[in-house]
Design a protein around this motif. Structure first.
Motif, PDB file in Angstrom:
ATOM      1  N   SER A 149      -2.516  -9.305   0.421  1.00 38.98           N
ATOM      2  CA  SER A 149      -2.898  -8.282  -0.554  1.00 38.98           C
ATOM      3  C   SER A 149      -1.988  -8.287  -1.779  1.00 38.98           C
ATOM      4  O   SER A 149      -2.425  -7.974  -2.890  1.00 38.98           O
ATOM      5  N   VAL A 150      -0.716  -8.658  -1.596  1.00 39.65           N
ATOM      6  CA  VAL A 150       0.216  -8.627  -2.726  1.00 39.65           C
ATOM      7  C   VAL A 150      -0.018  -9.772  -3.715  1.00 39.65           C
ATOM      8  O   VAL A 150       0.570  -9.797  -4.786  1.00 39.65           O
ATOM      9  N   GLN A 151      -0.881 -10.722  -3.347  1.00 43.91           N
ATOM     10  CA  GLN A 151      -1.183 -11.843  -4.244  1.00 43.91           C
ATOM     11  C   GLN A 151      -2.344 -11.533  -5.183  1.00 43.91           C
ATOM     12  O   GLN A 151      -2.660 -12.314  -6.073  1.00 43.91           O
ATOM     13  N   ASN A 191       7.160   2.610 -12.326  1.00 47.78           N
ATOM     14  CA  ASN A 191       6.982   1.165 -12.413  1.00 47.78           C
ATOM     15  C   ASN A 191       7.471   0.533 -11.112  1.00 47.78           C
ATOM     16  O   ASN A 191       7.876   1.236 -10.184  1.00 47.78           O
ATOM     17  N   ARG A 192       7.438  -0.761 -11.055  1.00 39.40           N
ATOM     18  CA  ARG A 192       7.849  -1.462  -9.836  1.00 39.40           C
ATOM     19  C   ARG A 192       9.324  -1.222  -9.518  1.00 39.40           C
ATOM     20  O   ARG A 192       9.707  -1.144  -8.355  1.00 39.40           O
ATOM     21  N   TRP A 208       0.806  -1.217   0.000  1.00 36.85           N
ATOM     22  CA  TRP A 208       0.000   0.000   0.000  1.00 36.85           C
ATOM     23  C   TRP A 208       0.841   1.270   0.000  1.00 36.85           C
ATOM     24  O   TRP A 208       0.462   2.279  -0.588  1.00 36.85           O
ATOM     25  N   GLU A 209       2.044   1.267   0.610  1.00 36.86           N
ATOM     26  CA  GLU A 209       2.853   2.484   0.595  1.00 36.86           C
ATOM     27  C   GLU A 209       3.517   2.698  -0.764  1.00 36.86           C
ATOM     28  O   GLU A 209       3.746   3.839  -1.173  1.00 36.86           O
ATOM     29  N   ASP A 210       3.822   1.631  -1.481  1.00 40.03           N
ATOM     30  CA  ASP A 210       4.294   1.773  -2.856  1.00 40.03           C
ATOM     31  C   ASP A 210       3.182   2.350  -3.732  1.00 40.03           C
ATOM     32  O   ASP A 210       3.425   3.214  -4.580  1.00 40.03           O
ATOM     33  N   ALA A 211       1.972   1.841  -3.536  1.00 36.94           N
ATOM     34  CA  ALA A 211       0.830   2.354  -4.290  1.00 36.94           C
ATOM     35  C   ALA A 211       0.595   3.833  -3.975  1.00 36.94           C
ATOM     36  O   ALA A 211       0.269   4.633  -4.858  1.00 36.94           O
ATOM     37  N   ASP A 244      -9.484   5.021  -2.613  1.00 29.57           N
ATOM     38  CA  ASP A 244      -8.396   5.525  -1.770  1.00 29.57           C
ATOM     39  C   ASP A 244      -7.099   5.487  -2.573  1.00 29.57           C
ATOM     40  O   ASP A 244      -7.068   5.027  -3.712  1.00 29.57           O
ATOM     41  N   VAL A 245      -6.015   5.964  -1.945  1.00 36.73           N
ATOM     42  CA  VAL A 245      -4.742   6.076  -2.670  1.00 36.73           C
ATOM     43  C   VAL A 245      -4.148   4.705  -2.987  1.00 36.73           C
ATOM     44  O   VAL A 245      -3.384   4.569  -3.945  1.00 36.73           O
ATOM     45  N   THR A 246      -4.476   3.675  -2.209  1.00 39.47           N
ATOM     46  CA  THR A 246      -3.977   2.332  -2.505  1.00 39.47           C
ATOM     47  C   THR A 246      -4.552   1.835  -3.826  1.00 39.47           C
ATOM     48  O   THR A 246      -3.822   1.335  -4.699  1.00 39.47           O
ATOM     49  N   TYR A 247      -5.861   1.981  -3.979  1.00 40.05           N
ATOM     50  CA  TYR A 247      -6.498   1.602  -5.242  1.00 40.05           C
ATOM     51  C   TYR A 247      -5.985   2.481  -6.384  1.00 40.05           C
ATOM     52  O   TYR A 247      -5.643   1.992  -7.465  1.00 40.05           O
ATOM     53  N   ALA A 248      -5.953   3.787  -6.148  1.00 38.88           N
ATOM     54  CA  ALA A 248      -5.567   4.726  -7.205  1.00 38.88           C
ATOM     55  C   ALA A 248      -4.130   4.497  -7.664  1.00 38.88           C
ATOM     56  O   ALA A 248      -3.840   4.487  -8.866  1.00 38.88           O
ATOM     57  N   GLY A 249      -3.205   4.301  -6.706  1.00 44.73           N
ATOM     58  CA  GLY A 249      -1.809   4.068  -7.047  1.00 44.73           C
ATOM     59  C   GLY A 249      -1.608   2.753  -7.775  1.00 44.73           C
ATOM     60  O   GLY A 249      -0.789   2.655  -8.699  1.00 44.73           O
TER      61      GLY A 249
END
Length: 448
Positions: free
Chosen positions: A355-357, A61-62, A24-27, A380-385
């Motif tokens: 969540s990462v799966q 990107n990742r 979520w913080e990367d997102a 939220d920002v997790t979905y948006a990111g």
């Protein structure tokens, strides 16, 4: 130690590519790095500013997200080693101190999986003590300026970096050499360097009272400092003590056990100011949580404040046979790194719900197919990111972004992804049981 830092850097990047979805913080960084702003959400802006620069080079990107996190983690290991060598004057003992971070679960787990701002703050905190040590040894212009810059950069990393500063205000009353450092007129260079760094964001904060209110509200929610029915003073003190012990529990158990086995020798800490700094930090942090009447103290909030004092532990209790300790601590460190690498694929193989799966590709395809001509607002920002990583050329918005300019969106040309049905919206499509939390998503348009 450079080889160890490089290994960790590569490991974090490998882990990022093994995930189906970002943490979520990367997102969050994928989302906020769409814009240059003087403030983002409830965190200072420095991390996102640097992320924007990295994205300019590597693209969003990742790799760009993981590389920046990996840089701070590897940098923290290097700075911890350098600080340890300043104090120990011993390569083997300094290496041991660095390897022992693998016994701090929060530091390893969160840095390899999700942390951004806290990872950077760990680097800043260790760097602050390193440059302060240099300043006490040599009151040069460079050291004064660097000391000020680190304080400024730390304040722009996380707001709770301010909890370190009272320690350096108290030390002159306890340590004569620190007093001499502060009496030098060149200390003004430290002040000016710090002010130069924080001035734009500070001005923005003063000019945005609503944002300060949001930060205060966020802090109260995170620390549960509202009326929670606990015993004043006692409850926050116990919460602080429990979190501090949990943070260093494996280390404390190991050193206690080995001390009674006479594998460790009790030493006088040199320099004394470093031990004084630890007690100042401990007491001041405890008082802060008591004053705000907090019933929740997260280990990752305390981690940056006390990570530099891992050096104090190995200075106070030194191994009788340093070579054996180094041998086994290095092996354990590499085992922990290997575990972090295989953890994600192992979770997928064992069917562990994480969540990462769960990829966001299904949601992205539906939005792209049916609403490609509209703006997208995610819950939220997790979905948006997470969606932003699929949509390099599209601006993605988040409903919980309270720093988003109000005139940014044309609501009639926007599709809203909601987690629950709301009045004033017309339902166009839905996804039932999405992601690890099996959330229901409703794709809606706003009524005129």
């Amino acid at each position: 130690m450079l080889n160890v830092a490089i290994l960790c850097f590569v490991a974090i990047i490998i882990i990022a590519f093994l995930k189906a979805a970002p943490e979520w913080e990367d997102a969050e960084q994928a989302y906020y790095s769409q814009w240059f702003r003087l403030g983002y959400n409830d965190q200072p802006p420095l991390y996102t500013w640097i992320q924007i620069l990295v994205n300019k080079v590597l693209g969003l990107n990742r790799l760009s997200l993981a590389a920046l996190r990996a840089f701070w983690f590897a940098g923290t290991l290097m700075m911890l080693y350098k600080l340890s060598y300043k104090i120990h004057k011993n390569i083997n003992l300094s290496a041991l101190t660095t390897f022992l971070v693998c016994l701090i679960p929060v530091f390893i787990d969160f840095n390899f999986r999700r942390l951004t701002h806290t990872s950077m703050m760990c680097f800043m905190c260790v760097s602050l003590y390193y440059w302060f040590y240099r300043l006490r040894e040599d009151r040069s212009l460079l050291n004064y300026i660097a000391f000020g810059y680190i304080i400024g950069l730390g304040l722009l990393t996380k707001y709770n970096f301010v909890l370190l500063l009272p320690v350096f205000m108290i030390l002159p009353f306890l340590d004569e050499k620190t007093k001499i450092v502060y009496q030098d007129i060149k200390i003004l260079l430290s002040f000016l360097a710090c002010l130069l760094i924080i001035a734009p964001h500070l001005y923005w904060l003063i000019d945005n009272a609503a944002f300060l209110s949001e930060i205060t509200h966020s802090m109260r929610l995170k620390t549960k400092s509202n009326n929670y029915g606990g015993v004043p003073v006692l409850t926050p003190a116990l919460a602080f003590g429990k979190s501090f012990i949990n943070l260093f529990l494996p280390l404390l158990l190991l050193f206690t056990f080995q001390f009674f086995r006479k594998k460790l020798a009790l030493k006088k800490v040199i320099p004394e100011w470093f031990e004084q700094a630890f007690w100042c930090q401990f007491i001041f942090a405890l008082i802060c949580f008591v004053v705000i009447n907090s019933s929740k103290v997260s280990g990752r909030w305390l981690l940056p404040l006390f990570l530099p004092f891992l050096v104090l532990l190995t200075a106070k209790l030194q191994p009788v046979n340093i070579r054996i300790w180094n041998k086994w601590s290095s092996r354990l460190f590499y085992i922990v790194i290997l575990f972090q690498i295989i953890r994600t694929p192992a979770e997928g193989f064992l069917g562990i719900n994480s969540s990462v799966q769960h990829s966001f590709e299904r949601l992205n395809e539906k939005l792209n197919k049916d609403f490609s001509n509209k703006s997208w607002v995610l819950p939220d920002v997790t979905y948006a990111g997470s969606i932003k990583l699929y949509q390099q050329d599209r601006i993605i918005y988040a409903a919980d972004d309270f720093t988003l300019p109000k005139n940014e969106l044309d609501s009639l040309q926007t599709v809203y992804v909601l987690k629950e049905k709301k009045l004033g919206f017309v339902l166009k499509d839905s996804i039932i049981g999405f992601g690890a939390e099996k959330e229901d998503l409703f794709l809606c348009l706003k009524l005129p």
